[in-house]
Design a protein around this motif. Sequence first.
Motif, PDB file in Angstrom:
ATOM      1  N   MET A   1       0.918  -1.204  -0.070  1.00  0.00           N
ATOM      2  CA  MET A   1      -0.028  -0.147   0.225  1.00  0.00           C
ATOM      3  C   MET A   1       0.887   1.173  -0.129  1.00  0.00           C
ATOM      4  N   SER A   2       1.889   1.276   0.469  1.00  0.00           N
ATOM      5  CA  SER A   2       2.729   2.300   0.792  1.00  0.00           C
ATOM      6  C   SER A   2       3.374   2.938  -0.808  1.00  0.00           C
ATOM      7  N   GLU A   3       3.258   1.942  -1.731  1.00  0.00           N
ATOM      8  CA  GLU A   3       3.744   2.540  -2.970  1.00  0.00           C
ATOM      9  C   GLU A   3       2.837   3.157  -3.829  1.00  0.00           C
ATOM     10  N   SER A   4       1.674   3.318  -3.411  1.00  0.00           N
ATOM     11  CA  SER A   4       0.680   3.984  -4.046  1.00  0.00           C
ATOM     12  C   SER A   4       0.937   5.588  -3.426  1.00  0.00           C
ATOM     13  N   VAL A   5       1.476   5.578  -2.348  1.00  0.00           N
ATOM     14  CA  VAL A   5       1.917   7.104  -1.966  1.00  0.00           C
ATOM     15  C   VAL A   5       2.884   7.811  -2.511  1.00  0.00           C
ATOM     16  N   PHE A   6       4.175   6.738  -2.998  1.00  0.00           N
ATOM     17  CA  PHE A   6       5.140   7.203  -3.754  1.00  0.00           C
ATOM     18  C   PHE A   6       5.244   7.414  -5.076  1.00  0.00           C
ATOM     19  N   LEU A   7       4.253   6.423  -5.869  1.00  0.00           N
ATOM     20  CA  LEU A   7       4.005   6.625  -7.080  1.00  0.00           C
ATOM     21  C   LEU A   7       2.770   7.462  -7.551  1.00  0.00           C
ATOM     22  N   ALA A   8       1.945   7.902  -6.790  1.00  0.00           N
ATOM     23  CA  ALA A   8       0.790   8.772  -7.356  1.00  0.00           C
ATOM     24  C   ALA A   8       1.227  10.072  -6.838  1.00  0.00           C
ATOM     25  N   PRO A   9       0.776  11.018  -7.702  1.00  0.00           N
ATOM     26  CA  PRO A   9      -0.102  11.085  -8.752  1.00  0.00           C
ATOM     27  C   PRO A   9       0.528  11.023 -10.068  1.00  0.00           C
ATOM     28  N   LEU A  10      -0.070  10.346 -10.946  1.00  0.00           N
ATOM     29  CA  LEU A  10       0.374  10.313 -12.388  1.00  0.00           C
ATOM     30  C   LEU A  10      -0.018  11.527 -13.214  1.00  0.00           C
ATOM     31  N   GLU A  11       0.945  12.003 -14.205  1.00  0.00           N
ATOM     32  CA  GLU A  11       0.421  13.131 -14.857  1.00  0.00           C
ATOM     33  C   GLU A  11       0.479  12.819 -16.306  1.00  0.00           C
ATOM     34  N   HIS A  12      -0.184  13.515 -16.970  1.00  0.00           N
ATOM     35  CA  HIS A  12      -0.311  13.473 -18.664  1.00  0.00           C
ATOM     36  C   HIS A  12       0.823  14.241 -18.969  1.00  0.00           C
ATOM     37  N   ARG A  13       1.510  13.855 -20.336  1.00  0.00           N
ATOM     38  CA  ARG A  13       2.618  14.623 -20.658  1.00  0.00           C
ATOM     39  C   ARG A  13       2.377  16.017 -21.337  1.00  0.00           C
ATOM     40  N   ASN A  14       1.076  16.266 -21.743  1.00  0.00           N
ATOM     41  CA  ASN A  14       0.522  17.275 -22.353  1.00  0.00           C
ATOM     42  C   ASN A  14       0.043  18.072 -21.405  1.00  0.00           C
ATOM     43  N   ASN A  15      -0.338  17.844 -20.099  1.00  0.00           N
ATOM     44  CA  ASN A  15      -0.931  18.311 -19.214  1.00  0.00           C
ATOM     45  C   ASN A  15      -0.260  18.362 -17.643  1.00  0.00           C
ATOM     46  N   PRO A  16       1.036  18.636 -17.489  1.00  0.00           N
ATOM     47  CA  PRO A  16       1.684  18.136 -16.100  1.00  0.00           C
ATOM     48  C   PRO A  16       0.877  19.053 -15.203  1.00  0.00           C
ATOM     49  N   LEU A  17       1.054  18.434 -14.185  1.00  0.00           N
ATOM     50  CA  LEU A  17       0.845  18.800 -12.661  1.00  0.00           C
ATOM     51  C   LEU A  17       1.953  19.992 -12.106  1.00  0.00           C
ATOM     52  N   ASN A  18       1.183  21.045 -11.464  1.00  0.00           N
ATOM     53  CA  ASN A  18       2.331  21.868 -10.751  1.00  0.00           C
ATOM     54  C   ASN A  18       2.471  21.332  -9.331  1.00  0.00           C
ATOM     55  N   LYS A  19       3.460  21.816  -8.523  1.00  0.00           N
ATOM     56  CA  LYS A  19       3.622  21.481  -7.211  1.00  0.00           C
ATOM     57  C   LYS A  19       2.673  21.329  -6.337  1.00  0.00           C
ATOM     58  N   GLN A  20       1.829  22.502  -6.473  1.00  0.00           N
ATOM     59  CA  GLN A  20       0.961  22.413  -5.550  1.00  0.00           C
ATOM     60  C   GLN A  20      -0.371  21.328  -5.817  1.00  0.00           C
ATOM     61  N   GLU A  21      -0.698  21.037  -7.094  1.00  0.00           N
ATOM     62  CA  GLU A  21      -1.633  20.146  -7.480  1.00  0.00           C
ATOM     63  C   GLU A  21      -1.031  18.642  -7.173  1.00  0.00           C
ATOM     64  N   LYS A  22       0.058  18.427  -7.297  1.00  0.00           N
ATOM     65  CA  LYS A  22       0.729  17.123  -6.719  1.00  0.00           C
ATOM     66  C   LYS A  22       0.964  16.903  -5.433  1.00  0.00           C
ATOM     67  N   ASN A  23       1.016  17.928  -4.482  1.00  0.00           N
ATOM     68  CA  ASN A  23       1.070  17.714  -3.211  1.00  0.00           C
ATOM     69  C   ASN A  23      -0.487  17.446  -2.837  1.00  0.00           C
ATOM     70  N   LYS A  24      -1.551  17.997  -3.411  1.00  0.00           N
ATOM     71  CA  LYS A  24      -3.140  18.080  -3.225  1.00  0.00           C
ATOM     72  C   LYS A  24      -3.333  16.654  -3.256  1.00  0.00           C
ATOM     73  N   TYR A  25      -2.803  16.004  -4.591  1.00  0.00           N
ATOM     74  CA  TYR A  25      -3.428  14.554  -5.100  1.00  0.00           C
ATOM     75  C   TYR A  25      -2.711  13.474  -4.171  1.00  0.00           C
ATOM     76  N   LYS A  26      -1.258  13.890  -3.906  1.00  0.00           N
ATOM     77  CA  LYS A  26      -0.865  13.202  -2.895  1.00  0.00           C
ATOM     78  C   LYS A  26      -1.391  12.739  -1.557  1.00  0.00           C
ATOM     79  N   ARG A  27      -1.769  13.928  -0.978  1.00  0.00           N
ATOM     80  CA  ARG A  27      -2.539  13.876   0.323  1.00  0.00           C
ATOM     81  C   ARG A  27      -3.771  13.338   0.183  1.00  0.00           C
TER      82      ARG A  27
END
Length: 84
Positions: A1-27
């Motif tokens: 289960m801990s792998e999901s925390v390290f591997l998420a979130p996945l982003e699309h190459r044409n629409n990358p996530l900024n740092k704030q969005e990555k932290n939000k989705y990781k939470r």
Amino acid sequence: MSESVFLAPLEHRNNPLNKQEKNKYKRIVIYFTSIILLFSIVGFSFSITYEYAIYTSSAIICILIMIILEIGKKIIKLRGGIKT
């Protein structure tokens, strides 16, 4: 289960996530993973919910396998594809 925390979130190459969005989705992933892990642990303790806990755990494993395959696919594309 801990792998999901390290591997998420996945982003699309044409629409990358900024740092704030990555932290939000990781939470969000951490919260959902914690809830499902807690449900699985409690579910294995009782005979009534044992099967549901098994289904939940196997669903999480399938999701993690799909995430790992997606990351592998990205790495292969970055290296120029598979050469035969």
